[in-house]
Design a protein around this motif. Structure first.
Motif, PDB file in Angstrom:
ATOM      1  N   UNK A 248      48.333  52.537  37.103  1.00 25.66           N
ATOM      2  CA  UNK A 248      47.882  51.156  36.877  1.00 25.66           C
ATOM      3  C   UNK A 248      46.861  51.050  35.742  1.00 25.66           C
ATOM      4  N   UNK A 249      45.973  52.054  35.627  1.00 25.49           N
ATOM      5  CA  UNK A 249      44.996  52.026  34.539  1.00 25.49           C
ATOM      6  C   UNK A 249      45.689  52.183  33.188  1.00 25.49           C
ATOM      7  N   UNK A 250      46.675  53.076  33.189  1.00 20.88           N
ATOM      8  CA  UNK A 250      47.409  53.316  31.954  1.00 20.88           C
ATOM      9  C   UNK A 250      48.196  52.069  31.565  1.00 20.88           C
ATOM     10  N   UNK A 256      47.447  45.917  27.124  1.00 22.71           N
ATOM     11  CA  UNK A 256      46.469  45.433  26.154  1.00 22.71           C
ATOM     12  C   UNK A 256      46.970  45.674  24.743  1.00 22.71           C
ATOM     13  N   UNK A 257      47.482  46.881  24.512  1.00 20.81           N
ATOM     14  CA  UNK A 257      47.974  47.231  23.180  1.00 20.81           C
ATOM     15  C   UNK A 257      49.157  46.340  22.798  1.00 20.81           C
ATOM     16  N   UNK A 258      50.025  46.124  23.784  1.00 18.08           N
ATOM     17  CA  UNK A 258      51.222  45.309  23.535  1.00 18.08           C
ATOM     18  C   UNK A 258      50.829  43.880  23.165  1.00 18.08           C
ATOM     19  N   UNK A 298      43.306  39.677  32.054  1.00 19.50           N
ATOM     20  CA  UNK A 298      42.007  40.356  32.097  1.00 19.50           C
ATOM     21  C   UNK A 298      41.475  40.438  33.520  1.00 19.50           C
ATOM     22  N   UNK A 299      41.599  39.332  34.244  1.00 16.81           N
ATOM     23  CA  UNK A 299      41.130  39.344  35.642  1.00 16.81           C
ATOM     24  C   UNK A 299      41.893  40.387  36.444  1.00 16.81           C
ATOM     25  N   UNK A 300      43.212  40.415  36.256  1.00 12.69           N
ATOM     26  CA  UNK A 300      44.042  41.368  36.986  1.00 12.69           C
ATOM     27  C   UNK A 300      43.580  42.793  36.704  1.00 12.69           C
ATOM     28  N   UNK A 301      43.363  43.070  35.433  1.00 14.78           N
ATOM     29  CA  UNK A 301      43.008  44.437  35.057  1.00 14.78           C
ATOM     30  C   UNK A 301      41.590  44.800  35.504  1.00 14.78           C
ATOM     31  N   UNK A 302      40.704  43.797  35.524  1.00 12.86           N
ATOM     32  CA  UNK A 302      39.363  44.065  36.067  1.00 12.86           C
ATOM     33  C   UNK A 302      39.488  44.398  37.559  1.00 12.86           C
ATOM     34  N   UNK A 308      39.598  51.186  41.559  1.00 15.99           N
ATOM     35  CA  UNK A 308      39.272  52.592  41.297  1.00 15.99           C
ATOM     36  C   UNK A 308      37.777  52.861  41.458  1.00 15.99           C
ATOM     37  N   UNK A 309      36.967  51.882  41.052  1.00 12.53           N
ATOM     38  CA  UNK A 309      35.518  52.072  41.212  1.00 12.53           C
ATOM     39  C   UNK A 309      35.161  52.099  42.704  1.00 12.53           C
ATOM     40  N   UNK A 310      35.807  51.224  43.479  1.00 13.69           N
ATOM     41  CA  UNK A 310      35.595  51.228  44.928  1.00 13.69           C
ATOM     42  C   UNK A 310      35.955  52.572  45.521  1.00 13.69           C
ATOM     43  N   UNK A 311      37.032  53.136  45.001  1.00 13.27           N
ATOM     44  CA  UNK A 311      37.514  54.444  45.452  1.00 13.27           C
ATOM     45  C   UNK A 311      36.475  55.525  45.153  1.00 13.27           C
ATOM     46  N   UNK A 312      35.937  55.474  43.939  1.00 11.94           N
ATOM     47  CA  UNK A 312      34.909  56.450  43.552  1.00 11.94           C
ATOM     48  C   UNK A 312      33.703  56.303  44.485  1.00 11.94           C
TER      49      UNK A 312
END
Ligand code: UDP
Ligand code: MG
Length: 349
Positions: A248-250, A256-258, A298-302, A308-312
């Protein structure tokens, strides 16, 4: 015994003589079904003892049930197989229950089966044969048919495994269940994995060794209903996904690049339009669409980042995966032996 990551294991596996098998049964509000399941498991255990000389132990993990499952389990007879009952201090979820079973197993090989009677012992016998006769380390089962499941669910399941398996070397077989057998070395390897967010199916595939899938038809539930709600499954999928894959991060970076590339092309197009055809760009609707689309993205990706931050955070806090309230061991043909220490936790680092 303490594992390399400091987890205390109450009953070291070396306790047994000769080859043995521990059957781990997570149970949450299964008081009605448990005696039936136990009778089936005892018959299976006796059969294994006679035919293969395997010592069998059954570990019931009462996952904070509210219907007296723990008491029912403690009342079950250790008739031909040792019985352990581990009761959690509250409901920690099936993944935690499976892990507790793995930690408390006193024999090398571990077989995981549900308490609701949906996993036939005939299939369990096939799993044992894959291990002992064919030399496999992980024998997992998968549902032969998913026909009576709603379309939407199948769609979700496929999307989930598509994402988890995207571009990874070791694919998690879709449809594989928690009903599986691990050889002593595979079970040992699984115990050594330090993460707290457990995704059992993924992890037991990840350890490698020789693995084989066995198709089966689940039997109908003995009582009650399945405990998964839509949101429960959703949470479980996100947990599985974030603990197993950074796809998902990738995807976020790729997307974003697209988008950047597309808007660059569009900008060129507008410049051309103005210079060659002299058109002044009107474009209020297209502007709005672009702004809202990018805002949503942007909201989705945040949100994805947040997962992932929650996971960490939860890994960092290092809380135990489960807390044991009571644990009881009945040796075959003996009376009850309460186990020390009460209140033992899954990890103590
Ligand atoms: N289970 C558990 N903790 C929970 C939910 C379920 O230990 O919080 C156990 C449950 O008692 C059963 C197994 O996990 O033995 C599978 O649950 P269920 O039958 O609800 O799910 P399904 O068969 O649909 O996978
Ligand atoms: Mg079930």
């Amino acid at each position: 015994m303490t594992t390399s990551d400091g987890r205390v294991i109450a009953f070291p596996g070396a306790d047994s003589q000769g080859p043995g098998l521990t059957i781990v049964v997570p149970a949450y509000n299964e008081a009605e079904a448990l005696p039936h399941t136990h009778a089936k498991l005892l018959a299976f255990a006796r059969q294994l003892k006679e035919r293969r000389g395997l010592a069998v132990e059954i570990v019931y993990v009462d996952d904070g049930s509210r219907d007296g499952t723990g008491l029912v389990a403690q009342g079950l007879k250790a008739d031909g197989a040792d019985v352990q009952v581990i009761s959690f201090s509250r409901n920690f979820g099936k993944e935690a229950a499976l892990m507790a079973g793995l930690d408390h197993a006193r024999h090398g090989a571990v077989l995981f089966m549900d308490a609701d009677g949906q996993h036939p012992t005939a299939v369990a016998d096939t799993l044992v044969s894959r291990w002992l006769d064919d030399g496999y380390d992980v024998a997992f089962t998968y549902k032969a048919h998913r026909r009576d499941e709603p379309r939407l669910r199948t769609l979700f399941v496929n999307a989930f495994y598509g994402l988890v398996n995207f571009g990874v070397r070791h694919k998690i077989p879709s449809d594989a269940g928690d009903f599986r057998l691990l050889s002593p070395r595979a079970a040992d390897a699984l115990r050594r994995l330090p993460e707290r967010g457990r995704f059992f199916k993924g992890l037991s595939g990840w350890v490698g060794f020789r693995q084989i899938g066995v198709p089966y038809e689940p039997e109908p539930r003995l009582q009650g209903e399945a405990k998964w709600s839509f949101w429960g499954l959703m949470a479980f999928s996100i947990e599985g996904l974030t603990s197993f894959s950074i796809v998902p991060l990738r995807l976020a970076s790729l997307l974003g690049a697209l988008l950047a590339a597309l808007s660059f092309v569009y900008a060129l197009f507008i410049v051309m339009e103005t210079m060659v055809f002299g058109r002044v760009v009107p474009g209020y609707p297209s502007l709005l669409v672009a702004v809202t689309f990018i805002g949503g993205m942007q909201l989705l990706m945040i949100g994805v980042l947040g997962e992932y931050i929650g996971k960490i955070l939860s890994e960092l806090k290092g809380r135990p995966v489960y807390i044991v309230g009571d644990s009881v061991l009945k040796r075959a043909g003996e009376s009850v032996v309460p186990q020390e220490p009460p209140g033992a936790v899954g990890r103590t680092d």
